[in-house]
Design a protein around this motif. Structure first.
Motif, PDB file in Angstrom:
ATOM      1  N   PRO A  53      50.223  37.671  38.565  1.00  0.00           N
ATOM      2  CA  PRO A  53      49.734  38.509  39.351  1.00  0.00           C
ATOM      3  C   PRO A  53      49.021  37.793  40.438  1.00  0.00           C
ATOM      4  N   MET A  54      48.702  36.517  40.550  1.00  0.00           N
ATOM      5  CA  MET A  54      48.264  35.828  41.740  1.00  0.00           C
ATOM      6  C   MET A  54      48.913  34.338  41.580  1.00  0.00           C
ATOM      7  N   GLY A  55      49.175  33.613  42.485  1.00  0.00           N
ATOM      8  CA  GLY A  55      49.777  32.368  42.312  1.00  0.00           C
ATOM      9  C   GLY A  55      48.767  31.350  41.862  1.00  0.00           C
ATOM     10  N   PRO A  56      49.304  30.169  41.453  1.00  0.00           N
ATOM     11  CA  PRO A  56      48.459  29.155  41.191  1.00  0.00           C
ATOM     12  C   PRO A  56      47.132  28.756  41.986  1.00  0.00           C
ATOM     13  N   ILE A  57      47.566  28.677  43.236  1.00  0.00           N
ATOM     14  CA  ILE A  57      46.440  28.048  44.215  1.00  0.00           C
ATOM     15  C   ILE A  57      45.415  28.927  44.257  1.00  0.00           C
ATOM     16  N   GLN A  58      45.961  30.204  44.658  1.00  0.00           N
ATOM     17  CA  GLN A  58      44.990  31.386  44.639  1.00  0.00           C
ATOM     18  C   GLN A  58      43.967  31.650  43.191  1.00  0.00           C
ATOM     19  N   LEU A  59      44.623  31.477  42.170  1.00  0.00           N
ATOM     20  CA  LEU A  59      44.077  31.505  40.995  1.00  0.00           C
ATOM     21  C   LEU A  59      43.006  30.215  41.018  1.00  0.00           C
ATOM     22  N   ALA A  60      43.176  29.144  41.391  1.00  0.00           N
ATOM     23  CA  ALA A  60      42.195  27.720  41.380  1.00  0.00           C
ATOM     24  C   ALA A  60      41.136  28.241  42.350  1.00  0.00           C
ATOM     25  N   ASP A  61      41.508  28.860  43.514  1.00  0.00           N
ATOM     26  CA  ASP A  61      40.353  29.440  44.315  1.00  0.00           C
ATOM     27  C   ASP A  61      39.479  30.169  43.680  1.00  0.00           C
ATOM     28  N   TYR A  62      40.177  31.215  42.910  1.00  0.00           N
ATOM     29  CA  TYR A  62      39.344  32.374  42.516  1.00  0.00           C
ATOM     30  C   TYR A  62      38.343  31.906  41.450  1.00  0.00           C
ATOM     31  N   ILE A  63      38.895  30.777  40.427  1.00  0.00           N
ATOM     32  CA  ILE A  63      38.153  30.275  39.560  1.00  0.00           C
ATOM     33  C   ILE A  63      36.932  29.633  39.923  1.00  0.00           C
ATOM     34  N   GLY A  64      37.444  28.911  41.017  1.00  0.00           N
ATOM     35  CA  GLY A  64      36.428  27.797  41.628  1.00  0.00           C
ATOM     36  C   GLY A  64      36.894  26.533  41.711  1.00  0.00           C
ATOM     37  N   LEU A  65      37.116  25.875  42.787  1.00  0.00           N
ATOM     38  CA  LEU A  65      37.562  24.477  42.814  1.00  0.00           C
ATOM     39  C   LEU A  65      36.703  23.558  42.390  1.00  0.00           C
ATOM     40  N   ASP A  66      35.517  23.653  42.151  1.00  0.00           N
ATOM     41  CA  ASP A  66      34.590  22.707  41.537  1.00  0.00           C
ATOM     42  C   ASP A  66      34.636  22.858  40.070  1.00  0.00           C
ATOM     43  N   THR A  67      34.889  24.097  39.619  1.00  0.00           N
ATOM     44  CA  THR A  67      34.924  24.251  38.195  1.00  0.00           C
ATOM     45  C   THR A  67      36.301  23.716  37.748  1.00  0.00           C
ATOM     46  N   CYS A  68      37.457  23.782  38.449  1.00  0.00           N
ATOM     47  CA  CYS A  68      38.633  23.309  38.049  1.00  0.00           C
ATOM     48  C   CYS A  68      38.587  21.409  38.231  1.00  0.00           C
ATOM     49  N   TYR A  69      37.934  21.133  39.039  1.00  0.00           N
ATOM     50  CA  TYR A  69      37.658  19.690  39.478  1.00  0.00           C
ATOM     51  C   TYR A  69      36.786  18.785  37.950  1.00  0.00           C
ATOM     52  N   PHE A  70      35.671  19.761  37.704  1.00  0.00           N
ATOM     53  CA  PHE A  70      34.960  19.278  36.554  1.00  0.00           C
ATOM     54  C   PHE A  70      35.679  19.381  35.189  1.00  0.00           C
ATOM     55  N   ILE A  71      36.482  20.360  35.270  1.00  0.00           N
ATOM     56  CA  ILE A  71      37.458  20.438  33.862  1.00  0.00           C
ATOM     57  C   ILE A  71      38.225  19.142  33.780  1.00  0.00           C
ATOM     58  N   VAL A  72      38.990  19.025  34.785  1.00  0.00           N
ATOM     59  CA  VAL A  72      40.224  17.891  34.760  1.00  0.00           C
ATOM     60  C   VAL A  72      39.290  16.589  34.733  1.00  0.00           C
ATOM     61  N   ASP A 114      35.618  39.118  46.701  1.00  0.00           N
ATOM     62  CA  ASP A 114      36.808  39.019  45.777  1.00  0.00           C
ATOM     63  C   ASP A 114      38.206  39.160  46.771  1.00  0.00           C
ATOM     64  N   LYS A 115      38.056  39.498  47.902  1.00  0.00           N
ATOM     65  CA  LYS A 115      39.298  39.872  48.643  1.00  0.00           C
ATOM     66  C   LYS A 115      39.728  38.438  49.324  1.00  0.00           C
ATOM     67  N   CYS A 116      40.938  38.101  48.638  1.00  0.00           N
ATOM     68  CA  CYS A 116      41.522  37.013  49.312  1.00  0.00           C
ATOM     69  C   CYS A 116      42.244  37.108  50.697  1.00  0.00           C
ATOM     70  N   GLY A 117      41.938  36.074  51.545  1.00  0.00           N
ATOM     71  CA  GLY A 117      42.742  36.450  52.766  1.00  0.00           C
ATOM     72  C   GLY A 117      43.693  35.488  52.989  1.00  0.00           C
ATOM     73  N   ASP A 118      43.959  35.013  54.436  1.00  0.00           N
ATOM     74  CA  ASP A 118      44.955  33.913  54.665  1.00  0.00           C
ATOM     75  C   ASP A 118      44.830  32.588  54.225  1.00  0.00           C
ATOM     76  N   PRO A 119      45.887  31.766  53.890  1.00  0.00           N
ATOM     77  CA  PRO A 119      45.594  30.498  53.419  1.00  0.00           C
ATOM     78  C   PRO A 119      44.871  29.709  54.694  1.00  0.00           C
ATOM     79  N   VAL A 120      44.075  28.576  54.142  1.00  0.00           N
ATOM     80  CA  VAL A 120      43.122  28.038  55.409  1.00  0.00           C
ATOM     81  C   VAL A 120      44.035  26.964  56.044  1.00  0.00           C
ATOM     82  N   VAL A 121      44.261  27.024  57.374  1.00  0.00           N
ATOM     83  CA  VAL A 121      44.828  25.932  58.158  1.00  0.00           C
ATOM     84  C   VAL A 121      44.005  24.631  58.079  1.00  0.00           C
TER      85      VAL A 121
END
Length: 124
Positions: A53-72, A114-121
């Motif tokens: 339903p969403m790509g992996p990078i959008q999902l990481a953003d949705y979860i929280g990049l800090d959360t992903c970071y601390f898990i790994v 919760d609305k995802c916009g364009d990728p950050v340049v």
């Protein structure tokens, strides 16, 4: 009935879902580090090619990049010889900048609630 389906799993980091999910998110971010494909192209490829339903990078953003970071980071400390627990440089950079994804309004994408916009340049 509480609407749940029980499953069995041995003692593995993240059990089943996160043990499979988080390393796959990190591999998508490693593709960004290597400049194999753009963020948008990685995400659309997984949406269309894998039916997600969403790509992996959008999902990481949705979860929280800090959360992903601390898990790994936790997994790396506990299982230093596990090659699947890789920390992408782009993730480290985003977290150091405070660009945590949806929760901060900016990560690999711009967010409005919760609305995802364009990728950050990168110049943003």
């Amino acid at each position: 009935d509480i609407g749940k389906v029980p499953v069995s799993c041995g003692d593995t980091p993240g059990f089943i879902v996160n043990r499979l999910l988080v390393p796959s998110l990190m591999q998508a971010l490693c593709m960004v580090d290597r400049q194999d494909a753009s963020i948008a192209d990685i995400d659309i490829s997984m949406k269309l090619g894998a039916g997600h339903p969403m790509g992996p990078i959008q999902l990481a953003d949705y979860i929280g990049l800090d959360t992903c970071y601390f898990i790994v980071k936790g997994w790396q400390e506990t299982y230093p010889n596990e090659a699947a627990f890789v920390m992408p440089e782009c993730l480290i950079s985003k977290v150091e900048q405070g660009h945590l994804g949806r929760k901060s309004g900016k990560g690999f994408y711009h967010w409005n609630g919760d609305k995802c916009g364009d990728p950050v340049v990168e110049e943003d």
